[in-house]
Design a protein around this motif. Sequence first.
Motif, PDB file in Angstrom:
ATOM      1  N   GLU A  39      33.043  45.808  30.683  1.00 13.12           N
ATOM      2  CA  GLU A  39      34.185  46.371  29.960  1.00 13.12           C
ATOM      3  C   GLU A  39      33.729  46.812  28.574  1.00 13.12           C
ATOM      4  OE1 GLU A  39      37.023  43.195  29.915  1.00 13.12           O
ATOM      5  OE2 GLU A  39      37.430  43.383  32.069  1.00 13.12           O
ATOM      6  N   GLY A  40      34.448  47.750  27.981  1.00 11.61           N
ATOM      7  CA  GLY A  40      34.160  48.174  26.620  1.00 11.61           C
ATOM      8  C   GLY A  40      33.033  49.171  26.500  1.00 11.61           C
ATOM      9  N   LEU A  41      32.831  49.984  27.525  1.00 13.27           N
ATOM     10  CA  LEU A  41      31.738  50.957  27.493  1.00 13.27           C
ATOM     11  C   LEU A  41      32.045  52.163  26.608  1.00 13.27           C
ATOM     12  CD1 LEU A  41      30.710  50.883  31.254  1.00 13.27           C
ATOM     13  CD2 LEU A  41      29.406  49.985  29.317  1.00 13.27           C
ATOM     14  N   GLY A  42      33.309  52.414  26.317  1.00 18.75           N
ATOM     15  CA  GLY A  42      33.661  53.532  25.451  1.00 18.75           C
ATOM     16  C   GLY A  42      33.138  54.872  25.946  1.00 18.75           C
ATOM     17  N   GLY A  43      33.164  55.078  27.255  1.00 14.53           N
ATOM     18  CA  GLY A  43      32.671  56.329  27.831  1.00 14.53           C
ATOM     19  C   GLY A  43      31.200  56.290  28.206  1.00 14.53           C
ATOM     20  N   GLY A  44      30.500  55.219  27.837  1.00 12.75           N
ATOM     21  CA  GLY A  44      29.092  55.090  28.205  1.00 12.75           C
ATOM     22  C   GLY A  44      28.925  54.546  29.611  1.00 12.75           C
ATOM     23  N   ASP A  67      32.867  51.895  33.511  1.00 12.53           N
ATOM     24  CA  ASP A  67      33.752  50.727  33.474  1.00 12.53           C
ATOM     25  C   ASP A  67      34.721  50.703  34.650  1.00 12.53           C
ATOM     26  OD1 ASP A  67      35.394  52.795  32.665  1.00 12.53           O
ATOM     27  OD2 ASP A  67      35.826  51.949  30.698  1.00 12.53           O
ATOM     28  N   GLN A  68      34.698  51.740  35.471  1.00 16.89           N
ATOM     29  CA  GLN A  68      35.499  51.775  36.694  1.00 16.89           C
ATOM     30  C   GLN A  68      34.698  51.313  37.912  1.00 16.89           C
ATOM     31  OE1 GLN A  68      38.914  52.686  36.658  1.00 16.89           O
ATOM     32  NE2 GLN A  68      38.410  52.317  34.518  1.00 16.89           N
ATOM     33  N   ASP A  69      33.413  50.998  37.708  1.00 20.06           N
ATOM     34  CA  ASP A  69      32.536  50.590  38.808  1.00 20.06           C
ATOM     35  C   ASP A  69      32.310  49.087  38.811  1.00 20.06           C
ATOM     36  OD1 ASP A  69      31.983  53.220  39.796  1.00 20.06           O
ATOM     37  OD2 ASP A  69      30.620  53.509  38.097  1.00 20.06           O
ATOM     38  N   CYS A  70      31.997  48.600  39.977  1.00 20.13           N
ATOM     39  CA  CYS A  70      31.632  47.202  40.180  1.00 20.13           C
ATOM     40  C   CYS A  70      30.331  47.214  40.983  1.00 20.13           C
ATOM     41  CB  CYS A  70      32.748  46.512  40.945  1.00 20.13           C
ATOM     42  SG  CYS A  70      32.453  44.789  41.223  1.00 20.13           S
ATOM     43  N   LYS A  96      31.522  43.702  27.238  1.00 19.32           N
ATOM     44  CA  LYS A  96      31.667  42.403  27.900  1.00 19.32           C
ATOM     45  C   LYS A  96      31.191  42.541  29.338  1.00 19.32           C
ATOM     46  CE  LYS A  96      35.734  40.530  28.969  1.00 19.32           C
ATOM     47  NZ  LYS A  96      36.996  39.764  28.869  1.00 19.32           N
ATOM     48  N   ILE A  97      30.181  41.730  29.674  1.00 16.12           N
ATOM     49  CA  ILE A  97      29.656  41.689  31.034  1.00 16.12           C
ATOM     50  C   ILE A  97      30.360  40.561  31.770  1.00 16.12           C
ATOM     51  CG2 ILE A  97      27.609  41.254  32.449  1.00 16.12           C
ATOM     52  CD1 ILE A  97      25.956  42.211  29.964  1.00 16.12           C
ATOM     53  N   LEU A  98      30.870  40.847  32.957  1.00 17.76           N
ATOM     54  CA  LEU A  98      31.467  39.831  33.827  1.00 17.76           C
ATOM     55  C   LEU A  98      30.574  39.715  35.060  1.00 17.76           C
ATOM     56  CD1 LEU A  98      35.119  41.072  33.510  1.00 17.76           C
ATOM     57  CD2 LEU A  98      34.159  39.018  32.471  1.00 17.76           C
ATOM     58  N   LEU A  99      29.960  38.571  35.217  1.00 21.86           N
ATOM     59  CA  LEU A  99      29.073  38.296  36.350  1.00 21.86           C
ATOM     60  C   LEU A  99      29.737  37.246  37.225  1.00 21.86           C
ATOM     61  CD1 LEU A  99      26.371  38.404  37.898  1.00 21.86           C
ATOM     62  CD2 LEU A  99      25.516  36.693  36.294  1.00 21.86           C
ATOM     63  N   SER A 100      30.129  37.646  38.422  1.00 24.45           N
ATOM     64  CA  SER A 100      30.750  36.707  39.366  1.00 24.45           C
ATOM     65  C   SER A 100      29.750  36.359  40.448  1.00 24.45           C
ATOM     66  CB  SER A 100      32.006  37.318  39.993  1.00 24.45           C
ATOM     67  OG  SER A 100      32.983  37.545  39.009  1.00 24.45           O
ATOM     68  N   THR A 101      29.762  35.102  40.865  1.00 25.59           N
ATOM     69  CA  THR A 101      28.854  34.626  41.904  1.00 25.59           C
ATOM     70  C   THR A 101      29.633  33.849  42.958  1.00 25.59           C
ATOM     71  OG1 THR A 101      28.388  32.483  40.860  1.00 25.59           O
ATOM     72  CG2 THR A 101      27.039  34.345  40.158  1.00 25.59           C
ATOM     73  N   TRP A 102      29.160  33.904  44.180  1.00 27.38           N
ATOM     74  CA  TRP A 102      29.729  33.082  45.246  1.00 27.38           C
ATOM     75  C   TRP A 102      28.637  32.842  46.276  1.00 27.38           C
ATOM     76  CZ3 TRP A 102      30.477  38.187  44.511  1.00 27.38           C
ATOM     77  CH2 TRP A 102      30.303  39.053  45.590  1.00 27.38           C
ATOM     78  N   GLU A 103      28.830  31.828  47.087  1.00 22.88           N
ATOM     79  CA  GLU A 103      27.805  31.408  48.048  1.00 22.88           C
ATOM     80  C   GLU A 103      27.585  32.458  49.120  1.00 22.88           C
ATOM     81  OE1 GLU A 103      28.353  27.514  49.661  1.00 22.88           O
ATOM     82  OE2 GLU A 103      29.092  26.758  47.761  1.00 22.88           O
ATOM     83  N   ARG A 104      26.320  32.583  49.496  1.00 22.35           N
ATOM     84  CA  ARG A 104      25.977  33.442  50.646  1.00 22.35           C
ATOM     85  C   ARG A 104      26.321  32.714  51.924  1.00 22.35           C
ATOM     86  NH1 ARG A 104      20.447  36.864  49.774  1.00 22.35           N
ATOM     87  NH2 ARG A 104      21.017  37.624  47.735  1.00 22.35           N
TER      88      ARG A 104
END
Length: 106
Positions: A39-44, A67-70, A96-104
């Motif tokens: 988030e907060g890329l400001g067009g970057g 900021d629209q991609d995951c 702001k980087i959001l890193l989510s993790t879950w079990e394989r």
Amino acid sequence: MLRTYEYTVTNGADKIIGSEDMDTRTFKYHERNLQVSVEGLGGGTYSVFYRVPNGSTFIEHVSNATDQDCVVLAGKGSPIISTLKITFDNTVGNQKILLSTWERGI
């Protein structure tokens, strides 16, 4: 179990994230799926790279995400990684980087 980690970078500074940056008792890259959004890329844009265990170079996974991609590294065919690197282009201020993790699964 889903876990989300938050990191803040200033003015698009590269961010390198390894298991030492997280609760290593419950997080191991080789046991987890990963999802990255910023988030907060400001067009970057941002790009996501990974390094394999004992590797010395980063391999590009996705470039020019907005900021629209995951960005996802998940599933049976996903590489086993030890470190992530997130780089930025044309950003200002804080991201702001959001890193989510879950079990394989098997």
